[in-house]
Scaffold this active site. Structure first.
Site, PDB file in Angstrom:
ATOM      1  N   ASP A   1       6.997  13.624   2.045  1.00  0.00           N
ATOM      2  CA  ASP A   1       7.444  12.255   1.881  1.00  0.00           C
ATOM      3  C   ASP A   1       6.408  11.549   0.995  1.00  0.00           C
ATOM      4  O   ASP A   1       5.281  12.036   0.850  1.00  0.00           O
ATOM      5  CB  ASP A   1       7.503  11.623   3.284  1.00  0.00           C
ATOM      6  CG  ASP A   1       7.688  10.128   3.249  1.00  0.00           C
ATOM      7  OD1 ASP A   1       8.655   9.674   2.618  1.00  0.00           O
ATOM      8  OD2 ASP A   1       6.874   9.408   3.859  1.00  0.00           O
TER       9      ASP A   1
ATOM     10  N   ASP B   1       6.004   7.502   0.558  1.00  0.00           N
ATOM     11  CA  ASP B   1       5.439   6.251   1.076  1.00  0.00           C
ATOM     12  C   ASP B   1       4.887   6.399   2.488  1.00  0.00           C
ATOM     13  O   ASP B   1       5.603   6.817   3.392  1.00  0.00           O
ATOM     14  CB  ASP B   1       6.503   5.144   1.045  1.00  0.00           C
ATOM     15  CG  ASP B   1       6.668   4.599  -0.352  1.00  0.00           C
ATOM     16  OD1 ASP B   1       5.722   3.953  -0.836  1.00  0.00           O
ATOM     17  OD2 ASP B   1       7.722   4.842  -0.970  1.00  0.00           O
TER      18      ASP B   1
HETATM   19 MG   LIG Z   1       7.283   7.376   4.665  1.00  0.00          MG
END
Ligand SMILES: [Mg+2]
Length: 236
Positions: A13, A15
């Site tokens: 992932d 962010d």
């Molecule tokens: Mg995230």
């Protein structure tokens, strides 16, 4: 002789996982409708009263309503968003061990690209494949821009779908699959991997505990590098 595929593959992932702060939350809090309204929207998404797709679009709309172009956003993010201190050496380690590295994100490609370029340098940046949503700007008005979702699902980008598509290319000699994340959007992806890494103290840890999903907790990408390297040695 048959070409040897990679022994491992890493999906991460973006962010809150590669970056220490969520760049979309940061933009919404500082340039859009602010922290309080964002928390309200987040609550609606969490209670499934609002899809991620619609909630996220609302957040971004509040930024364009305040007349901030995508370039303005990127400028602010480059000054304020920090990358995990272990990520650069993790990436170099992946490259020298022939381990493909994919960023799987609900964020927008132009932002991820700008941050990566700023922190990594071109050689490192080009090693990473980015699978994310995109953005479209009106050529006549830079203040008019919007997110372009990757698929038609309520998530806008179904991460497990992207991962399975990539994994289908490695059918012959299935590599060990690692996934790194921090939040609720990473839960579906966690089902496609052999080992799930969850950022310490964040929501993904809570969800995994609640649903009895096994995970490895990490504080920085140095922990991830150590664990993958140990796992690979055990396999040899
Ligand atoms: Mg995230």
């Amino acid at each position: 002789m048959k070409a040897q595929g990679p022994k491992a593959i890493v999906f991460t992932d973006w962010d809150g996982t590669v970056t220490l702060q969520d760049s979309n939350d940061y933009m919404t809090d500082t340039l859009g409708f602010g922290l309080k309204k964002r928390k309200d929207v987040a609550q609606l998404m969490l209670n499934e009263k609002l899809s991620f797709r619609d909630g996220f679009r609302e957040m971004l709309q509040s930024i364009t309503d305040n007349h901030h172009s995508l370039e303005d956003c990127i400028e602010v993010l480059l000054k304020n968003i920090h990358i995990d201190p272990g990520f650069k050496s993790f990436l170099e380690w992946c490259r020298s061990n022939n381990i493909p590295l994919y960023v799987i994100s609900s964020g927008m490609k132009p932002i991820i690209n700008a941050l990566l370029k700023n922190y990594m340098g071109e050689k490192d940046e080009s090693y990473i494949s980015i699978i994310a949503n995109d953005a479209k700007t009106d050529p006549n008005d830079k203040y008019k821009w919007e997110i372009v979702y990757r698929d038609e699902t309520p998530f806008g980008h179904d991460k497990s779908r992207s991962i399975n598509k990539i994994l289908s290319c490695y059918k012959e000699s299935k590599p060990m699959v690692f996934y790194c994340g921090d939040g609720i959007s990473d839960l579906s992806a966690s089902k496609c991997c052999d080992v799930l890494f969850a950022r310490s103290g964040e929501n993904l840890v809570t969800y995994c505990n609640r649903q009895n999903i096994p995970y490895e907790e990490f504080s920085t990408f140095n922990d991830i590098k150590k664990k993958i390297s140990e796992t690979m040695e055990e396999l040899n």
